[in-house]
Design an enzyme around this catalytic site. Structure first.
Site, PDB file in Angstrom:
ATOM      1  N   SER A   1       0.847  -1.204   0.000  1.00 51.60           N
ATOM      2  CA  SER A   1       0.000   0.000   0.000  1.00 51.60           C
ATOM      3  C   SER A   1       0.879   1.250   0.000  1.00 51.60           C
ATOM      4  CB  SER A   1      -0.940   0.002   1.210  1.00 51.60           C
ATOM      5  OG  SER A   1      -0.228  -0.228   2.406  1.00 51.60           O
TER       6      SER A   1
ATOM      7  N   ASP B   1       5.421  -7.408   2.330  1.00 49.74           N
ATOM      8  CA  ASP B   1       4.611  -7.740   1.157  1.00 49.74           C
ATOM      9  C   ASP B   1       5.492  -8.081  -0.039  1.00 49.74           C
ATOM     10  OD1 ASP B   1       1.848  -7.861   1.218  1.00 49.74           O
ATOM     11  OD2 ASP B   1       1.569  -5.695   1.096  1.00 49.74           O
TER      12      ASP B   1
ATOM     13  N   GLU C   1      -9.474  -9.547   3.368  1.00 53.20           N
ATOM     14  CA  GLU C   1      -9.777  -8.139   3.083  1.00 53.20           C
ATOM     15  C   GLU C   1     -11.124  -7.987   2.385  1.00 53.20           C
ATOM     16  OE1 GLU C   1      -6.585  -5.958   1.240  1.00 53.20           O
ATOM     17  OE2 GLU C   1      -7.799  -4.151   1.019  1.00 53.20           O
TER      18      GLU C   1
END
Ligand code: KIV
Length: 273
Positions: free
Chosen positions: A53, A91, A189
């Site tokens: 992100s 990530d 999510e």
């Protein structure tokens, strides 16, 4: 600034599993730099996610797709320097693990050598084989199901996943395959709370970490900048602005920890689907 808990020992997977077994909710926030990692760790957050992100939050892109391994290694190194005790999840960015199991291993090794203790990859189905390959080689893996932002273009936008029976069934099957492949943690999510609850019930040992997935998951994650509402525009339904109640960033993060652990966040009537 209040003092950190100097007695807190570095968290490991064994301890996180113990917490989950004992019904203690696990807290996770994103961090991309040393200062925020120190702050989040000092405030008692269990896990730091060096999320891709950062492509949107730090780099100003409209998706996580442009984030590279070089970017992730750089930010993971920064976070590792600032962190003392939180469990660090890094990530794997888009394109760094899809090609082959060997590519996934090489990318994971880079992230682990930069300071990640666990790697996260998105998607189900074909990913189970990769997860098995990595976990057999000593790399703890966090899976990621539901809205998988790296696939935003294939999904047609940032939409709630698993709303229909077929979607929910596929999600449950993928989750079980990933658990059997050795994933120790799984981000869920943007999905109905009921679907996340079933995934957790199907795989009781799995440390599920929800974001927009209701209150039944083993833990919760938010993007730090979202929960401080220093991102622009309207917050998504699943985010609470913890700065509204706290006088400082540290206080807001401490409230997040207390409210997740105390079962007060997320509130099914306000933050769930
Ligand atoms: O990259 C990220 O921050 C994430 C969270 C939204 C779970 O994957």
């Amino acid at each position: 600034m209040s003092t950190p808990d100097v007695a807190r020992k570095p968290l490991n997977l064994h301890r996180l599993r113990e917490m989950h077994q004992q019904g203690e909710k696990i807290t996770m926030l994103t961090s991309y730099d040393a200062m925020s990692a120190r702050l989040v760790d000092d405030a008692g957050v269990d896990c730091i996610l060096v999320g891709d992100s950062l492509g949107m939050i730090v780099q100003g892109h409209t998706s996580t797709v442009p984030v590279s391994m070089t970017d992730m290694v750089y930010h993971t190194r920064c976070v590792a320097r600032g962190n003392r005790t939180a469990w660090v999840v890094g990530d794997l960015p888009f394109g760094s693990y899809q090609e082959s199991r060997e590519q996934a291993l090489r990318s994971s090794v880079e992230l682990m050598q930069a300071g990640a203790q666990m790697v996260k990859l998105e998607g189900g189905g074909w990913t189970a084989e990769t997860v098995h390959f990595l976990t057999e080689r000593g790399i703890p893996v966090c899976a990621h199901l539901g809205l998988t932002p790296q696939s935003v273009h294939a999904l047609g936008g940032y939409r709630i996943q698993g709303r229909d029976q077929a979607g929910a069934d596929t999600m449950r099957r993928h989750a079980t395959e990933l658990a059997q492949a050795g994933a120790a943690m799984m981000v869920l999510e943007l999905m109905p709370s009921a679907v996340a609850a079933l995934v957790q019930a199907d795989n009781p040992g799995m440390i599920t970490i929800g974001i927009g997935a209701g209150s039944s998951t083993a833990g919760q994650v938010l993007v730090l900048h979202d929960m401080l509402h220093i991102t622009r525009g309207k917050l998504p339904r699943f985010v609470r602005n913890f700065m509204l109640e706290g006088g400082s960033i540290e206080d807001a993060v401490r409230r997040y920890v207390a409210d997740v652990k105390g079962g007060r966040f997320p509130d099914e009537s306000l933050h769930a689907y």
